[in-house]
Enzyme design. Structure first.
Site, short mmCIF file in Angstrom:
data_model
loop_
_atom_site.label_atom_id
_atom_site.label_comp_id
_atom_site.label_asym_id
_atom_site.label_seq_id
_atom_site.Cartn_x
_atom_site.Cartn_y
_atom_site.Cartn_z
N ARG A 272 -31.60 2.10 -12.16
CA ARG A 272 -32.62 1.49 -13.02
C ARG A 272 -33.85 2.40 -13.11
O ARG A 272 -34.48 2.50 -14.14
CB ARG A 272 -33.00 0.13 -12.44
CG ARG A 272 -34.13 -0.51 -13.18
CD ARG A 272 -34.33 -1.96 -12.84
NE ARG A 272 -35.36 -2.48 -13.69
CZ ARG A 272 -36.66 -2.47 -13.38
NH1 ARG A 272 -37.05 -2.01 -12.22
NH2 ARG A 272 -37.56 -2.92 -14.22
N CYS B 127 -49.55 -3.50 34.54
CA CYS B 127 -48.45 -3.10 33.65
C CYS B 127 -47.12 -3.36 34.35
O CYS B 127 -46.93 -2.95 35.50
CB CYS B 127 -48.59 -1.62 33.30
SG CYS B 127 -47.11 -0.94 32.50
N GLU C 147 -25.97 -17.69 -12.17
CA GLU C 147 -25.14 -16.73 -11.41
C GLU C 147 -25.82 -16.42 -10.09
O GLU C 147 -27.04 -16.47 -10.01
CB GLU C 147 -25.06 -15.39 -12.17
CG GLU C 147 -24.27 -15.39 -13.42
CD GLU C 147 -24.56 -14.13 -14.25
OE1 GLU C 147 -25.21 -13.21 -13.76
OE2 GLU C 147 -24.13 -14.12 -15.41
N LYS D 280 -27.59 -14.15 -7.49
CA LYS D 280 -28.35 -12.90 -7.60
C LYS D 280 -27.84 -11.99 -6.49
O LYS D 280 -28.09 -12.22 -5.31
CB LYS D 280 -29.84 -13.18 -7.44
CG LYS D 280 -30.70 -11.98 -7.70
CD LYS D 280 -32.15 -12.42 -7.82
CE LYS D 280 -33.05 -11.22 -8.08
NZ LYS D 280 -32.98 -10.22 -7.03
N GLU E 209 -24.43 -4.51 -10.66
CA GLU E 209 -25.04 -4.36 -9.35
C GLU E 209 -24.04 -3.67 -8.42
O GLU E 209 -22.88 -4.07 -8.36
CB GLU E 209 -25.35 -5.78 -8.84
CG GLU E 209 -26.44 -5.86 -7.85
CD GLU E 209 -27.84 -5.79 -8.44
OE1 GLU E 209 -28.00 -5.67 -9.67
OE2 GLU E 209 -28.78 -5.82 -7.63
N TYR F 271 -22.72 -7.88 -15.02
CA TYR F 271 -23.13 -9.16 -15.57
C TYR F 271 -23.78 -9.06 -16.95
O TYR F 271 -24.18 -10.04 -17.51
CB TYR F 271 -24.09 -9.88 -14.62
CG TYR F 271 -25.16 -8.98 -14.03
CD1 TYR F 271 -26.23 -8.56 -14.80
CD2 TYR F 271 -25.08 -8.56 -12.71
CE1 TYR F 271 -27.21 -7.74 -14.28
CE2 TYR F 271 -26.06 -7.73 -12.17
CZ TYR F 271 -27.12 -7.33 -12.97
OH TYR F 271 -28.07 -6.50 -12.46
N CYS G 120 -51.68 -0.90 28.64
CA CYS G 120 -51.54 -0.35 29.98
C CYS G 120 -52.45 0.87 30.05
O CYS G 120 -52.42 1.71 29.15
CB CYS G 120 -50.08 0.05 30.21
SG CYS G 120 -49.87 1.30 31.48
N ASP H 149 0.82 -1.21 0.00
CA ASP H 149 0.00 0.00 0.00
C ASP H 149 0.85 1.26 0.00
O ASP H 149 0.53 2.25 -0.64
CB ASP H 149 -0.91 0.04 1.24
CG ASP H 149 -2.00 -1.02 1.15
OD1 ASP H 149 -2.01 -1.77 0.15
OD2 ASP H 149 -2.82 -1.09 2.09
N LYS I 274 -30.01 -17.76 -16.88
CA LYS I 274 -30.15 -17.08 -18.18
C LYS I 274 -29.82 -18.06 -19.29
O LYS I 274 -28.87 -18.83 -19.17
CB LYS I 274 -29.16 -15.91 -18.28
CG LYS I 274 -29.26 -14.89 -17.19
CD LYS I 274 -28.11 -13.88 -17.30
CE LYS I 274 -28.04 -13.09 -16.02
NZ LYS I 274 -26.95 -12.13 -15.98
N LYS J 72 -35.64 -17.57 -6.17
CA LYS J 72 -35.40 -17.00 -4.84
C LYS J 72 -35.20 -18.11 -3.83
O LYS J 72 -36.03 -19.03 -3.74
CB LYS J 72 -36.61 -16.15 -4.42
CG LYS J 72 -36.84 -14.92 -5.28
CD LYS J 72 -35.73 -13.91 -5.07
CE LYS J 72 -36.11 -12.54 -5.59
NZ LYS J 72 -36.96 -11.76 -4.75
N CYS K 269 -47.60 6.33 33.01
CA CYS K 269 -46.71 5.17 32.98
C CYS K 269 -45.32 5.60 32.49
O CYS K 269 -45.20 6.20 31.42
CB CYS K 269 -47.28 4.11 32.05
SG CYS K 269 -46.19 2.72 31.77
N ASP L 255 0.54 4.40 -2.43
CA ASP L 255 0.26 5.75 -1.93
C ASP L 255 1.24 6.77 -2.48
O ASP L 255 0.89 7.90 -2.79
CB ASP L 255 0.31 5.79 -0.39
CG ASP L 255 -0.86 5.03 0.22
OD1 ASP L 255 -1.84 4.76 -0.51
OD2 ASP L 255 -0.77 4.68 1.42
N ASP M 130 -27.50 -9.11 -4.02
CA ASP M 130 -28.54 -8.31 -3.40
C ASP M 130 -28.06 -6.88 -3.22
O ASP M 130 -27.67 -6.46 -2.14
CB ASP M 130 -28.93 -8.94 -2.06
CG ASP M 130 -30.32 -8.49 -1.65
OD1 ASP M 130 -31.00 -7.86 -2.47
OD2 ASP M 130 -30.71 -8.76 -0.51
N CYS N 237 -45.65 0.26 35.36
CA CYS N 237 -46.23 1.22 36.31
C CYS N 237 -47.27 0.60 37.24
O CYS N 237 -47.77 1.28 38.13
CB CYS N 237 -46.82 2.40 35.56
SG CYS N 237 -48.32 1.98 34.65
N SER O 216 -36.56 -6.30 -15.59
CA SER O 216 -36.27 -7.07 -14.37
C SER O 216 -36.59 -8.53 -14.66
O SER O 216 -36.89 -8.89 -15.80
CB SER O 216 -37.06 -6.52 -13.20
OG SER O 216 -38.42 -6.64 -13.48
N LEU O 217 -36.53 -9.37 -13.67
CA LEU O 217 -36.69 -10.80 -13.90
C LEU O 217 -37.97 -11.30 -13.24
O LEU O 217 -38.38 -10.77 -12.21
CB LEU O 217 -35.52 -11.56 -13.29
CG LEU O 217 -34.15 -11.26 -13.88
CD1 LEU O 217 -33.06 -11.90 -13.04
CD2 LEU O 217 -34.08 -11.74 -15.31
#
Ligand code: IVH
Length: 700
Positions: free
Chosen positions: A141, A430, A118, A120, A181, A233, A448, A37, A312, A336, A453, A41, A122, A433, A86-87
């Site tokens: 979208r 309650c 593939e 999906k 995505e 994708y 209650c 790194d 697909k 799903k 209270c 830098d 999220d 109280c 969409s699907l």
């Protein structure tokens, strides 16, 4: 650094950019850095220095230009060149079999067809355009036809190439549009939430939500601080030099293989420098189902959340010929996953007292990890739910996250009962109280009845100061508890007479924090009428109803004096809500509160613009239809909750409907949903999905 002339600087800058791009690619896309790194830098700082000395040499694709300075007032809408589809969803293996059969039938295929599988991811869909290899536009979208211009924010995402890598032979696409995505990795999400909690900010419900919220920041510098990532994708359009308008290059045309297939497109994307998702291939329903189980098992090892897999057809030309139904291509399907379920033990069932006195039973659980977070409590909603599920203290239960967000007890594992389990008994008094507890006829909730209270008061104060109400920063649960313990406030009106000494007398409050809190309290005096009405915490009067009431009556007094008939003339306000308002304002405690607020100079100005739909809410982009009656929630409450969570309520089922909530005695909307193959969500699942402490604006 020794002095350079412009020509030398240009050469050095170009060399540095090439180096830096290469190292960024190795680091962010390949995950395989080749230098430490510190060395990276050094290169980066040298480039920054040179660009500062020669500002005319700064170009938008320079690695230093990922974060621009300005804040834009809003996102510009830009039409998509072609619809962003969409699907359609499948939830069972049967639906996958039917999908495969349909594709084979429609295509009239003689031999086997290849499918690509593939994960999906999220996150949220993004469309990027590159002109002559340089990132020129990033769109959400949106509604599929028009997206929001989030270019400046997308540029801050390190795995998004600002400039494409040259293809073998040095070719660069004239024009390229890709889809992918944007997401937050699971561990980055956990870290982000920890940081936010430490800063006293609200945490995000899930990575998707956090990613959406982060990408839609008006200030790209905020986005830049969020560890967003991206995977790509789909090649939506590509034009190579001398091949204008060519959508799918022929095999071999690009010098390294076909892009007329999905797998070829992934190879192409990879060669251009995009990170791509992993995939497997299958050519029959049996293979696909085997693939599904493979991914279902494997999904927890992926660094990001997946809620399913995408299937697909590999042959893109054939897929195009098959066309689309409504908004989804016939050649693709989203399967799903069923929600992850785990077993845990109920250690106790406690009652939480809400601000209107409702007692909500909550199961205290042996902490357990499910769908990406550790869960130690789950709401049991009300007596009916406890009885229906027969949940007892000591039971082993099956737990899942409803809508992948809110922990929910699915069922009791009765075989694991030992006989020592204890049934939950509703108390007569309650727990906070000692006042009587009642269950009014026709209501599912126990309440209650105490007028003073402390538990109710606590919740009322937290609500009063909350973001959508008076928005008093720094007056969260901990400070409210301290104020109550010290006896400094008896109602929300007392907040306005607090002094610096009062606040400094509380534990962990110094001079600085007292000053800040007092300033925040003072600022809240100017909150608009709608927020004040909401802050009063009247049963059934949620945020949306508060805005309608404020718009209609225009002043606090007009609202307080309106007759029940006048109240029901307001859009959104039914007899039940009107009745609740009338009852609430006749209570001595409410009268006292109002006079304190007036005396404190709370202005209740009318300047209330209805806030736009909540962006980044868990239901963002979803259109929801309700049919039938829901358990423990009025229709109006349900609609309001959907809007609060970012969704849109619609009164009729169409292909645009995301899902239909079905309660008791559903109407013809259910038939319509079945006919169109729209997802159906049982009412109790929906209620569990949207009911969550803190999200509820309108408890009762
Ligand atoms: S393909 C024509 N592949 O899932 C639709 N989508 O409705 C092309 N998603 O909004 C989408 N991972 O944002 C595809 N590997 C993947 C995906 C994926 C996530 C999202 C996409 C879309 C939704 C499905």
């Amino acid at each position: 650094m020794r002095a350079m002339n412009e020509k030398e600087a240009r050469e050095r800058i170009e060399w540095l950019r090439r180096e830096i791009r290469e190292h960024q690619y190795r680091y962010y896309v390949l995950d395989a850095p080749t230098i430490p790194d510190s060395e990276y830098d050094k290169l980066y700082r040298e480039l920054e220095d040179l660009e500062r000395m020669f500002p005319s040499l700064v170009t938008p694709d320079s690695p230093t230009q990922r974060v621009g300075g300005e804040v834009s007032p809003a996102f510009r809408s830009v039409p998509h060149r072609t619809p962003v589809l969409s699907l359609s969803n499948a939830f069972t293996e049967g639906e996958v079999v039917a999908f495969v059969r349909r594709v084979y039938d429609l295509s009239g295929a003689k031999g086997p067809l290849d499918f690509v599988v593939e994960p999906k991811i999220d996150g949220l869909s993004i469309v990027l355009r590159y002109e002559r290899g340089i990132l020129s536009l990033g769109l959400t979208r949106g509604d599929g036809l028009t997206g929001e211009d989030v270019t400046r924010n997308v540029r801050t995402v390190k795995s998004v190439p600002l400039r494409l890598r040259d293809l073998p032979g040095g070719a660069v696409p004239e024009f390229l549009e890709v889809r992918g995505e944007i997401y937050l990795a699971k561990d980055d999400f956990a870290r982000l939430n920890e940081e936010r909690e430490a800063e006293g900010l609200s945490s995000f419900a899930n990575p998707r939500n956090a990613a959406a919220g982060s990408l839609r920041q008006l200030d790209p510098r905020v986005t830049a601080k969020r560890p967003l990532k991206a995977l790509f994708y789909e090649v939506r359009e590509i034009e190579m030099p001398g091949n204008r308008g060519m959508l799918f290059p022929e095999p071999g045309e690009l010098g390294f293989g076909p892009a007329a297939t999905e797998t070829g497109s992934l190879d192409l994307l990879k060669a251009l420098g995009f990170p791509v998702p992993p995939y497997t291939k299958a050519s029959s329903a049996e293979e696909l189902i085997a693939s599904i189980s493979h991914w279902n098992e494997f999904r927890h090892t992926l660094p990001y959340d997946t809620d399913g897999i995408v299937i697909k057809l590999d042959d893109r030309e054939l897929a195009q010929r098959l066309g689309s139904t409504g908004h989804s291509p016939r050649a693709s399907l989203a399967y799903k996953f069923p929600p992850e379920q785990v077993e845990t033990k109920v250690l106790d069932i406690i009652l939480q007292v809400g601000r209107t006195g409702v007692l909500t039973p909550t199961a205290i659980l042996e902490p357990v990890r499910v769908s990406g977070s550790t869960v130690s409590r789950a709401t049991l909603h009300n007596e009916d739910v406890i009885r229906e599920k027969d949940v007892r203290i000591g039971d082993t239960v099956v737990l899942q996250k409803a809508g992948d967000v809110i922990p929910e007890i699915v069922s009791v594992v009765k075989e694991k009962r030992t006989g020592r389990e204890v049934e939950f008994r509703w108390p007569d008094k309650c727990p906070a109280c000692g006042s009587d507890v009642v269950r009014y006829p026709g209501e599912v909730a126990y309440r209650c009845t105490g007028m003073s209270c402390p538990a109710q008061l606590r919740e009322k104060l937290i609500h009063f100061a909350s973001r959508d109400a008076m928005d008093i920063r720094g007056l969260g649960p901990a400070v409210v508890d301290a104020l109550l313990d010290a006896g400094l406030v008896k109602d929300a009106g007392d907040i306005y007479t607090l002094t610096a000494e009062d606040i400094q007398s509380l534990p962990r409050q110094g001079e600085k924090s007292a000053e800040k809190l007092l300033a925040a309290i003072d600022e809240s005096r100017g909150r608009p009428l709608a927020r004040l009405i909401f802050a009063l915490g009247i049963r059934h009067v949620g945020l949306s109803a508060s805005y309608s009431l404020a718009e209609h009556f225009g002043s606090l007094d007009a609202f307080l004096e309106a007759t029940p008939e006048e109240l029901t003339q307001v859009p959104d306000i039914g007899p039940l809500t009107a009745d609740s308002i009338v009852k609430a304002r006749s209570q001595p405690s409410m009268k006292e509160l109002i006079s304190k607020l007036k005396a404190a100079g709370v202005k209740a100005a009318l300047a209330a613009e209805r806030p736009a739909q909540k962006a980044g809410g868990p239901l963002e982009g979803q259109t929801i239809v309700i049919t039938g009656t829901l358990p423990g929630m009025t229709r109006q409450e349900a609609e309001e909750k959907i809007r609060e969570l970012g969704g849109t309520v619609s009164s009729s089922v169409s292909r645009k409907t995301s899902f239909v909530v079905v309660g008791d005695n559903p109407g013809s909307k259910l038939d319509k949903a079945r006919e169109l193959g729209i997802r159906i969500v049982p009412a109790h699942e929906f209620v569990a999905m949207v009911t969550k402490e803190g999200v509820l604006a309108n408890e009762g």
